[in-house]
Motif scaffolding. Structure first.
Motif, PDB file in Angstrom:
ATOM      1  N   CYS A   1       0.867  -1.179   0.000  1.00  0.00           N
ATOM      2  CA  CYS A   1       0.000   0.000   0.000  1.00  0.00           C
ATOM      3  C   CYS A   1       0.905   1.231   0.000  1.00  0.00           C
ATOM      4  N   GLU A   2       0.853   2.006  -1.075  1.00  0.00           N
ATOM      5  CA  GLU A   2       1.700   3.186  -1.173  1.00  0.00           C
ATOM      6  C   GLU A   2       1.265   4.265  -0.190  1.00  0.00           C
ATOM      7  N   ALA A   3      -0.005   4.255   0.198  1.00  0.00           N
ATOM      8  CA  ALA A   3      -0.518   5.314   1.076  1.00  0.00           C
ATOM      9  C   ALA A   3       0.088   5.263   2.469  1.00  0.00           C
ATOM     10  N   CYS A   4       0.231   4.041   3.031  1.00  0.00           N
ATOM     11  CA  CYS A   4       0.696   3.950   4.419  1.00  0.00           C
ATOM     12  C   CYS A   4       1.963   3.121   4.583  1.00  0.00           C
TER      13      CYS A   4
ATOM     14  N   SER B   1      -4.943  -7.199  -6.274  1.00  0.00           N
ATOM     15  CA  SER B   1      -4.722  -5.771  -6.494  1.00  0.00           C
ATOM     16  C   SER B   1      -6.049  -5.029  -6.495  1.00  0.00           C
ATOM     17  N   GLY B   2      -6.032  -3.830  -5.909  1.00  0.00           N
ATOM     18  CA  GLY B   2      -7.230  -3.008  -5.890  1.00  0.00           C
ATOM     19  C   GLY B   2      -8.081  -3.174  -4.652  1.00  0.00           C
ATOM     20  N   GLU B   3      -7.817  -4.209  -3.842  1.00  0.00           N
ATOM     21  CA  GLU B   3      -8.575  -4.369  -2.603  1.00  0.00           C
ATOM     22  C   GLU B   3      -8.102  -3.362  -1.561  1.00  0.00           C
ATOM     23  N   GLY B   4      -8.915  -3.138  -0.544  1.00  0.00           N
ATOM     24  CA  GLY B   4      -8.599  -2.130   0.450  1.00  0.00           C
ATOM     25  C   GLY B   4      -7.450  -2.529   1.357  1.00  0.00           C
ATOM     26  N   CYS B   5      -6.662  -1.538   1.747  1.00  0.00           N
ATOM     27  CA  CYS B   5      -5.547  -1.778   2.673  1.00  0.00           C
ATOM     28  C   CYS B   5      -6.107  -2.136   4.051  1.00  0.00           C
TER      29      CYS B   5
ATOM     30  N   LEU C   1      -4.391  -1.719  -2.429  1.00  0.00           N
ATOM     31  CA  LEU C   1      -3.226  -2.580  -2.501  1.00  0.00           C
ATOM     32  C   LEU C   1      -2.777  -2.807  -3.944  1.00  0.00           C
ATOM     33  N   GLU C   2      -1.462  -2.870  -4.129  1.00  0.00           N
ATOM     34  CA  GLU C   2      -0.855  -3.252  -5.398  1.00  0.00           C
ATOM     35  C   GLU C   2      -0.134  -4.580  -5.177  1.00  0.00           C
TER      36      GLU C   2
END
Length: 583
Positions: free
Chosen positions: A224-227, A401-405, A413-414
């Motif tokens: 997850c690039e966000a966190c 991919s694409g599911e929530g973190c 998620l990637e």
């Protein structure tokens, strides 16, 4: 070293059976040759690289207080039985018997042997902490060896082990290793991600992998690039949207489904159900001393099972998919008609005890559709918790991919491919308890030693460096692990002036502490340049026609920049370039 005397059997074309870049270039650059499937010989250039990697590992391990051992690769069965892993390792372990009939194995790792030494020699908390390590050959009976050095049956690994009196000590040792591993991989020129991972057959409470992102990798990593959340696919979790089920009947209802064999078939069958309202039923066999034991793994119909998650849920026990005849013997139906409803009763009537493990995404689901354990029939209206005797709930599904973190609210998620180069484990007391390795605390209480285990694959570091650092012309080694620092290329060895200048440079560079390869072959200049690019030495000093003016050329492999320099200033200039390239 002189190329004319050194063994570098380069190839002009990619070998037909080489799949990934590192495999192709290791073969073409004359670094490795295959002896058998998953078994390689390391030729002089490759072994120079490996020695430099091992030197970096030794320096960093010694820096955190590690003490180097060398343990036997050949282990008796008894020591692996003490830990319970003689059975748990399954077919991945090479096993043999000596002339007296005693069972032996080739070590895949050395927790058991190191624990036995600690058990026999450590008595008091005063002797702790300890960090012991070795760099040694390991063996794994890999079922599908491929991709050159990335999936092999014989490999070199640095494995280290920490011994502490309590969990706080283990936490310190784990962090010391994490920091040491970061320095090791930084120094080896690798870009990597540290991810949460499964402990697998190693056991323990926590583990992290050091992963290099590459299409040649055989692991899938979730980020997850966000966190910054990062995990191996075998450990990763995610947030998925909840599904509201309509009320169903008071009991499951059987209905005919002729010819329906798959989840997809049932989605289009009249009266069927969409995949997310189906229960996928998979039969697996667990390894056990008295023979394989059956279990059912249940998931939502649109989800996929990760076998490592299933194994982890069972405490690291090896599992395999059941064969068609085993499935029919167990439940009386083929794979396309199976379900968990009454499955235990059917199995028991056939003389087998059955365990059922269900994925967490099925918890609370109702009005579901599943197989009836009768060919060409299914059940609708299944309430999972009401109608199926689930023994264990666990996270079994593969994240997409694409599911929530799972950690942050807005992140997604990637999933991408990566190559594992290192793995660290908090083993805790798994091995010390089973093998009786204890010490006395300051209060005189006998407690099991708290352990950690930490591994680095030497060949994988080498291969990962190539996967990250190459171009169309060949390898571009990070300077710290290159087989040579510089290659002196004499374009015409028959020219006296060129030959003498090359010899002078060779001597001066060696005297200045450089690892030097002198290309003194009687070959065309183009051949020499191509070979130099192929083997990836960071700098090339070319002695050509300009030597008549007292000049040579310095070529930088990574940037492909060439500059002219006076022969008398070449060594000093090379020192400057190397200093500038240091991180």
């Amino acid at each position: 070293m002189r190329w004319s005397h050194y063994f570098i059997p380069t190839l002009r074309e990619d070998p037909a059976d080489a799949e990934v870049v590192s495999h192709k270039l290791l073969l073409r650059a004359g670094m490795v040759r295959q002896l058998a499937a998953g078994i390689y010989s390391y030729l002089p250039l490759a072994y120079r690289v490996m020695q430099k990697i091992m030197a970096i590992i030794r320096e960093e391990m010694n820096r955190i207080g590690g003490q180097e051992f060398l343990l036997p690769a050949l282990n008796p069965r008894e020591i692996w039985e003490e830990s319970g892993r003689w059975t748990a390792m399954g077919d991945n372990m090479f096993r043999l018997r000596d002339r007296k009939g005693a069972d032996l194995c080739l070590g895949m790792t050395h927790e058991e042997v190191f624990t036995a030494i600690a058990r026999d020699e450590l008595r008091s908390y005063r002797q702790l902490p300890q960090i012991w390590y070795q760099i040694q050959t390991k063996f794994r009976d890999e079922p599908r060896p491929k991709s050159g050095l990335l999936r092999v049956r014989q490999f070199i690994m640095k494995d280290s082990y920490s011994f502490d009196v309590d969990r706080a000590g283990l936490d310190r040792a784990y962090e010391l290793h994490r920091e040491a591993y970061c320095r090791i991989f930084d120094r080896c020129g690798l870009k990597y991600t540290v991810v949460e991972a499964s402990s697998g057959a190693m056991g323990g409470s926590e583990s992290s992998e050091f992963m290099v992102r590459t299409e040649a990798g055989e692991d899938m990593i979730v980020v997850c690039e966000a966190c910054g959340y990062a995990a191996n696919l075998e450990k990763a979790t995610s947030r998925i949207a909840p599904i509201e089920d309509a009320p169903g009947p008071d009991a499951p209802e059987e209905f005919p489904t002729p010819g329906v064999r798959t989840i997809e078939d049932l989605t289009v069958f009249p009266g069927g159900a969409p995949a997310d309202r189906q229960i996928k039923t998979l039969v697996y066999m667990m390894s056990a001393e008295d023979g394989p034991r059956p279990l059912l793994a249940l998931l939502r119909g649109d989800h996929q099972l990760h076998e490592t998650k299933l194994s982890d849920a069972l405490g690291g026990v090896a599992v395999r998919p059941a064969h068609p005849d085993e499935i029919r013997d167990l439940l009386g139906a083929s794979a396309g008609s199976l379900g968990g409803v009454r499955a235990k009763e059917i199995a028991r009537a056939r003389g087998r005890e059955l365990r059922i493990v269900a994925d967490l995404a099925l918890r609370g689901r109702r009005n579901m559709t599943t197989g009836a354990n009768r060919d060409d029939y299914h059940l609708r209206g299944v309430d999972v918790e009401r109608d199926i005797a689930v023994d264990q709930w666990a996270d079994l599904r593969i994240v997409n991919s694409g599911e929530g973190c799972p950690r942050c609210e807005g992140g997604t998620l990637e999933v991408f491919k990566a190559l594992e180069v290192g793995h660290i484990f908090k083993l805790g007391t798994k091995y010390s308890e089973s093998m009786g390795a204890t010490v006395l605390t300051p209060e005189g209480k006998e407690v099991p030693i708290v352990m950690g285990s930490y591994g680095i694959g030497v060949e994988r570091v080498m291969a990962a460096a190539i996967e990250l650092h190459h171009d169309a012309d060949g390898i571009i080694w990070p300077e710290t692990i290159a087989p040579f620092d510089v290659i002196v290329t004499v374009t015409n060895i028959k020219d006296d002036r060129m030959r003498e200048a090359g010899e002078r440079l060779y001597a001066e560079l060696r005297g200045a502490g450089f690892d030097v390869l002198l290309d003194d072959r009687d070959e065309r200049a183009g051949v020499k340049f191509k070979d130099a690019d192929l083997i990836g030495v960071p700098y090339r000093l070319t002695v050509g026609k300009k030597i008549a003016d007292g000049a040579v050329e310095i070529f930088q492999r990574r940037t492909k920049r060439a500059s002219e320099v006076r022969l008398s200033e070449a060594v000093a200039r090379l020192r400057e370039l190397k200093a500038q390239s240091r991180p």
